[in-house]
Design a protein around this motif. Structure first.
Motif, mmCIF file in Angstrom:
data_model
loop_
_atom_site.group_PDB
_atom_site.id
_atom_site.type_symbol
_atom_site.label_atom_id
_atom_site.label_comp_id
_atom_site.label_asym_id
_atom_site.label_seq_id
_atom_site.Cartn_x
_atom_site.Cartn_y
_atom_site.Cartn_z
ATOM 1 N N ALA A 196 0.820 -1.209 0.000
ATOM 2 C CA ALA A 196 0.000 0.000 0.000
ATOM 3 C C ALA A 196 0.853 1.257 0.000
ATOM 4 O O ALA A 196 1.797 1.369 0.784
ATOM 5 C CB ALA A 196 -0.922 0.004 1.219
ATOM 6 N N GLY A 197 0.534 2.194 -0.899
ATOM 7 C CA GLY A 197 1.121 3.519 -0.794
ATOM 8 C C GLY A 197 2.277 3.817 -1.733
ATOM 9 O O GLY A 197 2.763 4.940 -1.771
ATOM 10 N N VAL A 198 2.737 2.811 -2.498
ATOM 11 C CA VAL A 198 3.856 3.057 -3.407
ATOM 12 C C VAL A 198 3.316 3.567 -4.743
ATOM 13 O O VAL A 198 2.539 2.885 -5.402
ATOM 14 C CB VAL A 198 4.695 1.777 -3.637
ATOM 15 C CG1 VAL A 198 5.810 2.046 -4.645
ATOM 16 C CG2 VAL A 198 5.272 1.288 -2.316
ATOM 17 N N GLY A 199 3.733 4.761 -5.137
ATOM 18 C CA GLY A 199 3.321 5.348 -6.408
ATOM 19 C C GLY A 199 4.445 5.282 -7.432
ATOM 20 O O GLY A 199 5.497 4.673 -7.187
ATOM 21 N N ASN A 200 4.227 5.921 -8.568
ATOM 22 C CA ASN A 200 5.150 5.798 -9.709
ATOM 23 C C ASN A 200 6.575 6.240 -9.380
ATOM 24 O O ASN A 200 7.540 5.557 -9.717
ATOM 25 C CB ASN A 200 4.597 6.612 -10.879
ATOM 26 C CG ASN A 200 5.249 6.232 -12.193
ATOM 27 O OD1 ASN A 200 5.578 5.063 -12.417
ATOM 28 N ND2 ASN A 200 5.486 7.209 -13.048
ATOM 29 N N ILE A 201 6.698 7.379 -8.723
ATOM 30 C CA ILE A 201 8.036 7.888 -8.380
ATOM 31 C C ILE A 201 8.772 6.894 -7.495
ATOM 32 O O ILE A 201 9.931 6.531 -7.742
ATOM 33 C CB ILE A 201 7.918 9.228 -7.604
ATOM 34 C CG1 ILE A 201 7.329 10.323 -8.480
ATOM 35 C CG2 ILE A 201 9.268 9.639 -7.024
ATOM 36 C CD1 ILE A 201 6.936 11.579 -7.697
ATOM 37 N N TYR A 202 8.066 6.444 -6.450
ATOM 38 C CA TYR A 202 8.704 5.615 -5.422
ATOM 39 C C TYR A 202 9.036 4.223 -5.946
ATOM 40 O O TYR A 202 10.034 3.623 -5.540
ATOM 41 C CB TYR A 202 7.836 5.603 -4.157
ATOM 42 C CG TYR A 202 7.724 7.007 -3.614
ATOM 43 C CD1 TYR A 202 8.735 7.539 -2.824
ATOM 44 C CD2 TYR A 202 6.680 7.850 -3.991
ATOM 45 C CE1 TYR A 202 8.685 8.859 -2.400
ATOM 46 C CE2 TYR A 202 6.616 9.165 -3.579
ATOM 47 C CZ TYR A 202 7.628 9.666 -2.776
ATOM 48 O OH TYR A 202 7.603 10.972 -2.369
ATOM 49 N N ALA A 203 8.226 3.715 -6.880
ATOM 50 C CA ALA A 203 8.525 2.425 -7.502
ATOM 51 C C ALA A 203 9.825 2.532 -8.312
ATOM 52 O O ALA A 203 10.708 1.677 -8.207
ATOM 53 C CB ALA A 203 7.365 1.985 -8.399
#
Ligand SMILES: [Zn+2]
Length: 257
Positions: free
Chosen positions: A150-157
């Protein structure tokens, strides 16, 4: 805000609480004391007395601001008993607010939408391996699926996969134990680096006081196409993965055969 009473909430854009009518939101929340502000995945939660909860999602362009001046595109206005105003501002209007009555309803709401919380003790290499086992899905798509982590978006991936030296298209089920451990650490490090920088303000995101985040100045790969890799100097490449613009170092993150 914790301990204060919500004097009033004005839902100026009914789409925010759809399908619940704006009046239902006001009836449920007006006059109640705020007990706790917290977060689960990408949802912001205001828990009120009597086990009543407001769950908000910023989506693409939403912002929650503490401000007296109301910017254009203010969708919701909350006034606290000390006069403080909390505004939900949203240009594209994809942001949402849902009222949930009772902890059970809240638990079910999250259980059907969200997997393990990456900044919790439950986010272990073992838990990640369990989720990944047997899956052919590319690891980036896996990370973006909120029902897994939960909570991982494009930047963080992108940032996490670079840190862990894993190519975004690698089938997640083929990751070896040391890579799973590296990925777990990399997800946590990337999120913590983002929080430390008060988020990334590439477009609309602002901190609650209106200040811009600075994480965009510290990206290792994201949006760095053509710039040298911080580890090996190879130019960063842009590709598509999981339908999103994705940045990799072609040398540090070897493409799967
Ligand atoms: Zn590199």
């Amino acid at each position: 805000m914790e301990g204060q009473r919500l004097e009033s909430i004005d839902v100026l854009d009914p789409r925010w609480s759809d399908p619940a009518p704006a009046e239902a939101v006001c009836d449920a929340l007006n006059g109640r004391r705020i007990e706790r502000l917290w977060r689960r995945g990408k949802y912001l939660v205001m828990s009120f007395e009597d086990d009543v909860h407001l769950v908000m999602h910023l989506r693409m362009t939403g912002n929650v601001l503490l401000a007296d001046e109301e910017p254009k595109h203010t969708r919701v206005r909350m006034t606290l008993d000390d006069g403080t105003k909390l505004l939900f501002v949203d240009v594209r209007r994809f942001g949402t607010g849902d009222v949930l009555l009772g902890s059970d309803a809240l638990g079910e709401y999250f259980a059907s939408r969200l997997g393990v919380e990456p900044l919790s003790p439950g986010f272990t290499a073992e838990a990640l391996r369990e989720q990944a086992r047997g899956r052919r899905q590319p690891v980036k798509a896996f990370l973006l699926n909120q029902e897994r982590v939960a909570g991982v978006g494009n930047i963080y991936a992108d940032e996490a996969l670079f840190r862990a030296r894993i190519h975004p298209l690698r089938p997640v089920g083929t990751l070896r134990k040391p890579q799973i451990e590296a990925l777990r650490e990399a997800v946590v490090e990337s999120l913590e680096a983002g929080i430390d920088a008060k988020g990334a303000s590439i477009d609309d995101y602002r901190h609650v006081d209106g200040a811009r985040g600075t994480f965009q100045d510290r990206f290792l790969v994201h949006l760095r196409k053509g710039e040298p890799c911080v580890r090996c100097g190879t130019p960063i490449e842009k590709m598509r993965a999981a339908g999103r613009g994705t940045y990799v170092c072609p040398r540090c993150q070897r493409r799967p055969r």
